[in-house]
Design a protein around this motif. Structure first.
Motif, PDB file in Angstrom:
ATOM      1  N   UNK A 160      -1.680  42.031  33.714  1.00  0.00           N
ATOM      2  CA  UNK A 160      -1.931  40.738  33.057  1.00  0.00           C
ATOM      3  C   UNK A 160      -2.899  40.838  31.899  1.00  0.00           C
ATOM      4  N   UNK A 161      -3.158  42.052  31.418  1.00  0.00           N
ATOM      5  CA  UNK A 161      -3.991  42.244  30.230  1.00  0.00           C
ATOM      6  C   UNK A 161      -3.085  42.753  29.121  1.00  0.00           C
ATOM      7  N   UNK A 162      -2.955  41.922  28.062  1.00  0.00           N
ATOM      8  CA  UNK A 162      -2.058  42.266  26.969  1.00  0.00           C
ATOM      9  C   UNK A 162      -2.840  42.914  25.831  1.00  0.00           C
ATOM     10  N   UNK A 163      -2.249  43.960  25.299  1.00  0.00           N
ATOM     11  CA  UNK A 163      -2.879  44.677  24.194  1.00  0.00           C
ATOM     12  C   UNK A 163      -1.828  45.000  23.131  1.00  0.00           C
ATOM     13  N   UNK A 164      -2.330  45.276  21.939  1.00  0.00           N
ATOM     14  CA  UNK A 164      -1.487  45.666  20.817  1.00  0.00           C
ATOM     15  C   UNK A 164      -1.970  47.022  20.330  1.00  0.00           C
ATOM     16  N   UNK A 165      -1.036  47.913  20.065  1.00  0.00           N
ATOM     17  CA  UNK A 165      -1.373  49.266  19.606  1.00  0.00           C
ATOM     18  C   UNK A 165      -0.851  49.451  18.184  1.00  0.00           C
ATOM     19  N   UNK A 166      -1.683  50.057  17.344  1.00  0.00           N
ATOM     20  CA  UNK A 166      -1.341  50.214  15.939  1.00  0.00           C
ATOM     21  C   UNK A 166      -1.927  51.526  15.407  1.00  0.00           C
ATOM     22  N   UNK A 167      -1.147  52.232  14.583  1.00  0.00           N
ATOM     23  CA  UNK A 167      -1.644  53.429  13.914  1.00  0.00           C
ATOM     24  C   UNK A 167      -2.347  53.081  12.626  1.00  0.00           C
ATOM     25  N   UNK A 168      -3.196  54.007  12.169  1.00  0.00           N
ATOM     26  CA  UNK A 168      -4.004  53.741  10.983  1.00  0.00           C
ATOM     27  C   UNK A 168      -4.093  55.006  10.133  1.00  0.00           C
ATOM     28  N   UNK A 169      -4.529  54.839   8.886  1.00  0.00           N
ATOM     29  CA  UNK A 169      -4.711  55.995   8.012  1.00  0.00           C
ATOM     30  C   UNK A 169      -5.991  56.761   8.326  1.00  0.00           C
ATOM     31  N   UNK A 170      -6.746  56.322   9.330  1.00  0.00           N
ATOM     32  CA  UNK A 170      -7.935  57.077   9.738  1.00  0.00           C
ATOM     33  C   UNK A 170      -7.594  58.151  10.772  1.00  0.00           C
ATOM     34  N   UNK A 171      -6.309  58.370  11.035  1.00  0.00           N
ATOM     35  CA  UNK A 171      -5.885  59.389  11.985  1.00  0.00           C
ATOM     36  C   UNK A 171      -5.942  58.942  13.421  1.00  0.00           C
ATOM     37  N   UNK A 172      -6.053  57.633  13.645  1.00  0.00           N
ATOM     38  CA  UNK A 172      -6.220  57.127  15.001  1.00  0.00           C
ATOM     39  C   UNK A 172      -5.170  56.077  15.343  1.00  0.00           C
ATOM     40  N   UNK A 173      -4.954  55.914  16.655  1.00  0.00           N
ATOM     41  CA  UNK A 173      -4.227  54.763  17.183  1.00  0.00           C
ATOM     42  C   UNK A 173      -5.273  53.822  17.768  1.00  0.00           C
ATOM     43  N   UNK A 174      -5.221  52.567  17.350  1.00  0.00           N
ATOM     44  CA  UNK A 174      -6.207  51.579  17.777  1.00  0.00           C
ATOM     45  C   UNK A 174      -5.601  50.679  18.836  1.00  0.00           C
ATOM     46  N   UNK A 175      -6.397  50.384  19.850  1.00  0.00           N
ATOM     47  CA  UNK A 175      -6.002  49.468  20.919  1.00  0.00           C
ATOM     48  C   UNK A 175      -6.700  48.134  20.674  1.00  0.00           C
ATOM     49  N   UNK A 176      -5.911  47.122  20.361  1.00  0.00           N
ATOM     50  CA  UNK A 176      -6.463  45.808  20.064  1.00  0.00           C
ATOM     51  C   UNK A 176      -6.178  44.863  21.234  1.00  0.00           C
ATOM     52  N   UNK A 177      -7.208  44.122  21.627  1.00  0.00           N
ATOM     53  CA  UNK A 177      -7.035  43.133  22.699  1.00  0.00           C
ATOM     54  C   UNK A 177      -6.290  41.925  22.130  1.00  0.00           C
ATOM     55  N   UNK A 178      -5.204  41.548  22.778  1.00  0.00           N
ATOM     56  CA  UNK A 178      -4.365  40.485  22.230  1.00  0.00           C
ATOM     57  C   UNK A 178      -5.100  39.146  22.165  1.00  0.00           C
ATOM     58  N   UNK A 179      -6.038  38.955  23.059  1.00  0.00           N
ATOM     59  CA  UNK A 179      -6.709  37.642  23.111  1.00  0.00           C
ATOM     60  C   UNK A 179      -7.506  37.362  21.852  1.00  0.00           C
ATOM     61  N   UNK A 180      -8.249  38.363  21.351  1.00  0.00           N
ATOM     62  CA  UNK A 180      -9.135  38.096  20.209  1.00  0.00           C
ATOM     63  C   UNK A 180      -9.107  39.191  19.138  1.00  0.00           C
ATOM     64  N   UNK A 181      -8.260  40.215  19.319  1.00  0.00           N
ATOM     65  CA  UNK A 181      -8.159  41.264  18.310  1.00  0.00           C
ATOM     66  C   UNK A 181      -9.232  42.332  18.382  1.00  0.00           C
ATOM     67  N   UNK A 182     -10.051  42.315  19.448  1.00  0.00           N
ATOM     68  CA  UNK A 182     -11.099  43.322  19.569  1.00  0.00           C
ATOM     69  C   UNK A 182     -10.485  44.722  19.552  1.00  0.00           C
ATOM     70  N   UNK A 183     -11.064  45.586  18.744  1.00  0.00           N
ATOM     71  CA  UNK A 183     -10.644  46.994  18.666  1.00  0.00           C
ATOM     72  C   UNK A 183     -11.366  47.732  19.790  1.00  0.00           C
ATOM     73  N   UNK A 184     -10.752  47.713  20.989  1.00  0.00           N
ATOM     74  CA  UNK A 184     -11.481  48.121  22.189  1.00  0.00           C
ATOM     75  C   UNK A 184     -11.521  49.627  22.415  1.00  0.00           C
ATOM     76  N   UNK A 185     -10.579  50.365  21.858  1.00  0.00           N
ATOM     77  CA  UNK A 185     -10.581  51.821  22.062  1.00  0.00           C
ATOM     78  C   UNK A 185      -9.634  52.453  21.051  1.00  0.00           C
ATOM     79  N   UNK A 186      -9.878  53.744  20.794  1.00  0.00           N
ATOM     80  CA  UNK A 186      -9.033  54.487  19.866  1.00  0.00           C
ATOM     81  C   UNK A 186      -8.790  55.893  20.414  1.00  0.00           C
ATOM     82  N   UNK A 187      -7.663  56.462  20.022  1.00  0.00           N
ATOM     83  CA  UNK A 187      -7.392  57.883  20.260  1.00  0.00           C
ATOM     84  C   UNK A 187      -7.071  58.508  18.913  1.00  0.00           C
ATOM     85  N   UNK A 188      -7.321  59.808  18.804  1.00  0.00           N
ATOM     86  CA  UNK A 188      -7.220  60.483  17.509  1.00  0.00           C
ATOM     87  C   UNK A 188      -6.182  61.590  17.543  1.00  0.00           C
TER      88      UNK A 188
END
Length: 1024
Positions: free
Chosen positions: A960-988
């Motif tokens: 029941x926790x929704x997230x959005x995942x997006x790649x970036x030009x910083x070499x990372x995938x960002x995990x954004x919390x769907x509720x408020x867009x918080x960039x809660x974690x990244x992998x490189x």
């Protein structure tokens, strides 16, 4: 004498000649030309053979020929031991008198010994003719005698004449062809080396051929070198001719060449190794053509798929056929037993081991044949032959076997091995071609003294002790300062290095030789080099070309290997080459994969794989690119990838997931497939099948779907050359390939879409009984040429074509509305303002347009919001348009962003539906959630998060926790919390670089994503 006695005397006088004639003992002698020759021929200063047919032509069978003695000409011939025909043996040989005698092995009592009346035997005489100033056309034996040793040594007589003469030639020629296996209408290259063995210069020498000797292959010469096609050859010089020819028929052939100056010098006819032309083309070679008895020899069959479009499956060699007088005992093979798939243009190697035994000069040859399946049809390859080998008592091994033609001060060692019955007491190196090998210095092993002739350049080493003992060896060293004319060579060219050995000065000399190849250019590359980096290991996989013996793998840390291997040099694991280390090398190998278990976690390695042929002619090592292949093994710790698959080229295509089983993706022109192995980390991320190259670049991701009436699932994909495919996901084998009857429709850039019978409504099933449809669209600058085609997804047959004459470029994916049986197509504005076209998918032969709407310049995929039944069109100017899928009426338009510059679209991807709204990836560096407020009709921005050059997004809901995942030009995938867009974690993935759109396997809880530097990686989700 009385009258009676006088008459008796006259009668006897008349009778004696008649009786003698009735009992005449005669034989005939006929020399036999070699294949391709019109006359028997020997070559000056070469071990040569004269084949002679001897026939008992006596007019009665009272005497049998049991011995034959040949005396060679007294003009500088050295007689050598020769192999007798079956039932005969050599009983006498005298170097001084140039005589050799063959006698029958059968006993006199047998009654079948030797040659009876009308019987014939073929004798092959080995000899070395000395050098003279020009060809001699009428060489013949000084004498040939035969006898019946069982009945009083009765002699047989013959007449020597034109029927038993031969030519002594001034020129020696040899030829090699590459490649030995090729497809119809491809080209092969011949390298012809002609050496002047005479005592005078030979001018205006040219080469004749190649011409078909035996076999069915025809070819046309397309180019020659040098220009003009003649050379002047001083004494002991060599000339090199190059010929390129296009093959115009299939089958096998042994081609032939000859050299001549059309005056006083003609070489022997030289034959090439066997060439095979066909779709399933093969060659076979053996690692030693001069084996000692009880040696183990390896036989290698190379099978090449010469098709440019179709894979071969289940490629399997048949059992080898052996020929020759040597005894061959199979020890192992074939390894591997078969190859499951051979991609277009690639090769597979199969190896057997045999023990070879027999007497000196016993010969051996291997014949091989392969089977495969192409598009469901069985193929049987041609039967192909190896070179013929023989058992020897002495041999030489040269090291290195090859060297760059522009090298200087190169030292060669000549290792002479002795398995004879006497020690070798003299070794003489007959100077190789003067104009290619410039002598520098020589060295003698302990127990030997060496001298060099100022006249001939020959080097002679004499033993001061026991020499080379039986079962022993000795190494002799020569340094060449340069390779003179070698710098002008246009391709690798082998030259013969010949040695003359003496174990008894009263016996014939022993000739041995080995080739030395002068190298130019680079060998063919391996293809489709990939790597899988896991915990403390990196597995490399590649496809071998047809010209292949092994590979050299270099690994460097932090940067690409900067120094290529030295051409012709062999390396060992652990050797340093520039900034890199040798981590793998092999020879005469079938390997196409290597796992580097010395790789350390968190170190970024760069690998180069150099293909090498039998003499270590290396490729440039530039596959997949000159930047090398990068891989970083990682322990399975927090935020670390489970595996990364490296392809070396931009791999940002969004992967397609087969839940819990694996993923499919694409790079450049190739489809790739990787396994998901949750319970077996050592196989996690492994290739399901080798990358499948299409005819052009792959511009988008693709659907993976089941097809009605067929087992399994299929990839439906188009390429930018305008060709469409259906590919079996289990095997990587194309089900069909559609190129519009040989006239491809042009760039297919967009995501193809399907309407599947098993999931469609009754109206569709009635219109298309048992038929799935797949839709492809073109991206062409001319609106009149753009089209959408509907194909039968199971066969590739055209159902209908939509080409209205004003269709803009279709860059992104289309949408199929299963409820209303409609196809939505978004286009760019080069076809006009009506950029949304709607077609009726129930059409069965002619396309039916339903509607046109203006939705701006569409360069990305359309998408359907399943919650609201709206079609979203994301235009390049920053507006998102929503169209009701049922009424085809606009629902709303919202302006989300603007172009960062006039030529840059406002969005980096299509908006992804979320609830009643969408998530947008904005080129200006933001990811935003737009949602429809309570009571509203159009979405409004709920939150915005700064993400540099964001990719498309993918949503994942766990617990029941929704997230959005997006790649970036910083070499990372960002995990954004769907509720408020918080960039809660990244992998490189590596350093700063653009990352593609991720996808999530909800069954295995894994995210898969590709990177600009050519890696596709798997991460556990959600990120902790």
């Amino acid at each position: 004498m009385n009258l009676l006695n006088a008459r008796l005397a006259v009668l006897l006088a008349l009778l004696v000649p008649t009786l003698a004639a009735a009992q005449a003992r005669t034989f005939s002698l006929t020399t036999v030309p070699a294949p391709g020759e019109t006359t028997a021929r020997v070559v000056m200063d070469e071990v040569s053979e004269v084949t002679v047919d001897v026939r008992n032509t006596s007019n009665n069978n009272s005497r049998r020929m049991t011995s034959v003695t040949f005396t060679l000409p007294n003009t500088g011939y050295t007689v050598l031991y020769s192999t007798p025909p079956t039932g005969w043996q050599v009983t006498f040989l005298n170097v001084g008198t140039r005589q050799i005698t063959f006698s029958t092995t059968a006993s006199c009592a047998s009654g079948t010994n030797g040659l009876g009346q009308g019987e014939q035997a073929r004798f092959t005489l080995r000899m070395i003719p000395s050098s003279v100033a020009a060809d001699r056309l009428t060489e013949r034996f000084t004498s040939v005698t035969a006898a019946d040793q069982c009945q009083g040594n009765g002699n047989f007589t013959t007449t020597l004449g034109t029927a038993n003469q031969w030519v002594r030639s001034a020129l020696s020629s040899q030829v090699v062809l590459r490649p030995p296996a090729l497809g119809l209408n491809e080209e092969l290259a011949a390298r012809i080396v002609v050496e002047n063995r005479s005592s005078a210069a030979m001018n205006n020498v040219t080469a004749i051929g190649p011409s078909t000797g035996t076999g069915s292959v025809n070819f046309n010469v397309v180019s020659t070198e040098p220009t003009p096609f003649t050379l002047n050859l001083p004494v002991r010089n060599a000339g090199v001719f190059g010929v390129r020819a296009q093959v115009t028929s299939t089958g096998t052939t042994v081609a032939q060449i000859q050299a001549t100056n059309n005056n006083n010098a003609t070489s022997q006819v030289a034959s090439t190794p066997m060439v095979n032309v066909g779709t399933l083309a093969s060659s076979v070679d053996v690692d030693s053509v001069d084996a000692f008895t009880n040696d183990t020899v390896q036989v290698r069959m190379t099978v090449t798929n010469t098709s440019t479009t179709d894979s071969l499956v289940n490629v399997s060699p048949r059992a080898l056929v052996t020929q020759g007088s040597a005894t061959l005992t199979a020890l192992s093979g074939p390894t591997p037993a078969s190859v499951s798939r051979l991609a277009p243009g690639t090769s597979a190697q199969f190896v057997w081991s045999y023990r070879v035994t027999g007497a000196e000069r016993a010969d051996y040859l291997f014949r091989a044949q392969a089977d495969a399946t192409r598009n469901g049809v069985a193929l049987a390859g041609d039967l192909v032959d190896s070179a013929r080998g023989s058992i020897v008592l002495q041999r030489v091994r040269v090291s290195p076997e090859a060297v760059a033609a522009n090298a200087t001060s190169q030292t060669f060692t000549y290792q002479v091995e002795n398995r004879g019955t006497l020690p070798i007491v003299q070794v003489q190196l007959l100077r190789p071609a003067i104009n290619y090998f410039t002598f520098g210095s020589m060295a003698s092993p302990t127990g030997w003294t060496g001298t060099r002739s100022g006249t001939t350049g020959n080097i002679t080493w004499d033993a001061t002790g026991t020499g080379i003992p039986v079962n022993g060896s000795a190494t002799f060293t020569v340094t060449y300062t340069n390779f003179a004319s070698g710098t002008s060579l246009s391709a690798p060219t082998p030259f013969r290095h010949r040695l003359s050995l003496v174990d008894d000065f009263n016996e014939p000399p022993i000739r041995v030789e080995a080739p030395v190849t002068l190298l130019t250019g680079t060998a063919p590359e391996v293809e489709r080099l990939t790597a899988v980096a896991r915990d403390a290991s990196v597995t490399l996989t590649w496809d071998n070309p047809s010209l292949h013996s092994g590979v050299l793998v270099l690994r460097a840390v932090g940067a690409a290997p900067n120094t290529p291997p030295v051409q012709g040099r062999s390396y060992a694991v652990g050797n340093t080459v520039g900034n890199a280390t040798v981590v793998y090398t092999d020879d005469f190998s079938t390997a196409s994969s290597f796992t580097d278990t010395t790789a350390a976690n968190d170190s970024t390695y760069y690998y180069r794989v150099y293909n090498a042929d039998d003499v270590r002619w290396y490729s440039a090592g530039n596959r997949p690119t000159s930047a090398a292949l990068v891989a970083t093994p990682k322990a399975r710790l927090t935020n670390a990838p489970l595996w990364c698959y490296s392809v070396g080229l931009d791999a940002r295509q969004q992967p397609v997931t087969e839940l819990g089983v694996g993923i499919f993706s694409a790079f450049n022109n190739s489809l790739v497939a990787n396994l998901t192995q949750v319970s077996n980390p050592s196989q996690d991320g492994a290739e399901r099948w080798r990358p499948l190259p299409l005819t052009g670049l792959i511009g988008s991701r693709y659907p993976v779907v089941p097809l009605h009436g067929l087992p399994g699932q299929y990839i439906l994909v188009g390429d930018q050359n305008g060709v469409a495919y259906a590919v079996n996901t289990s095997t990587g084998q194309p089900l069909w390939r559609w190129d519009n009857g040989g006239a491809p429709i042009g760039t297919i850039q967009s995501f193809p879409v399907t309407q599947l019978y098993d999931f469609a409504n009754a109206a569709y099933q009635s219109a298309h009984p048992n038929r799935d449809l797949v839709f492809f669209a073109t991206r062409l600058s001319n609106p009149a040429q753009n089209r959408v085609v509907a194909l039968n997804a199971a066969t590739g047959a055209v159902v209908w074509t939509y080409q209205p004459g004003d269709l803009g470029m279709v860059s992104g994916g289309m949408v199929v509305d299963y409820t209303n049986n409609r196809l939505f197509i978004g286009t760019k504005t080069n076809g006009g303002t009506a950029t949304l076209r709607v077609l009726n998918t129930l059409a069965t032969s002619t396309a039916q347009e339903v509607a046109r709407l203006p939705v701006g310049d569409i360069d990305v995929s359309l998408v359907r919001n399943a919650v609201t039944n709206l079609i979203y069109a994301t235009d390049s100017d920053g507006v998102v348009h929503a169209v009701n899928a049922t009424t085809l009426q606009p629902a709303w338009d919202v302006t989300v962003a603007t172009r960062p510059s006039p030529g840059t679209p406002a969005f980096t991807s299509f908006v992804r539906p979320q609830g009643g709204g969408f998530v947008a990836s904005i080129a200006a560096g933001r990811v935003e959630l737009w949602d429809t407020p309570a009571g509203g009709t159009a979405p409004a921005m709920k939150w915005s998060r700064a993400i540099a050059s964001p990719s498309g997004t993918f949503g994942f809901n766990r617990n029941a926790v929704a997230r959005v995942y997006v790649g970036s030009s910083d070499g990372k995938v960002h995990q954004l919390e769907l509720t408020d867009g918080t960039d809660s974690q990244q992998v490189s993935i590596g350093g700063a670089q653009r990352i593609g759109t991720p996808t999530v396997d909800t069954t295995a809880s894994r995210l898969h994503v590709g990177s600009e530097d050519g890696r596709i990686c798997a991460f556990p989700v959600p990120f902790p």
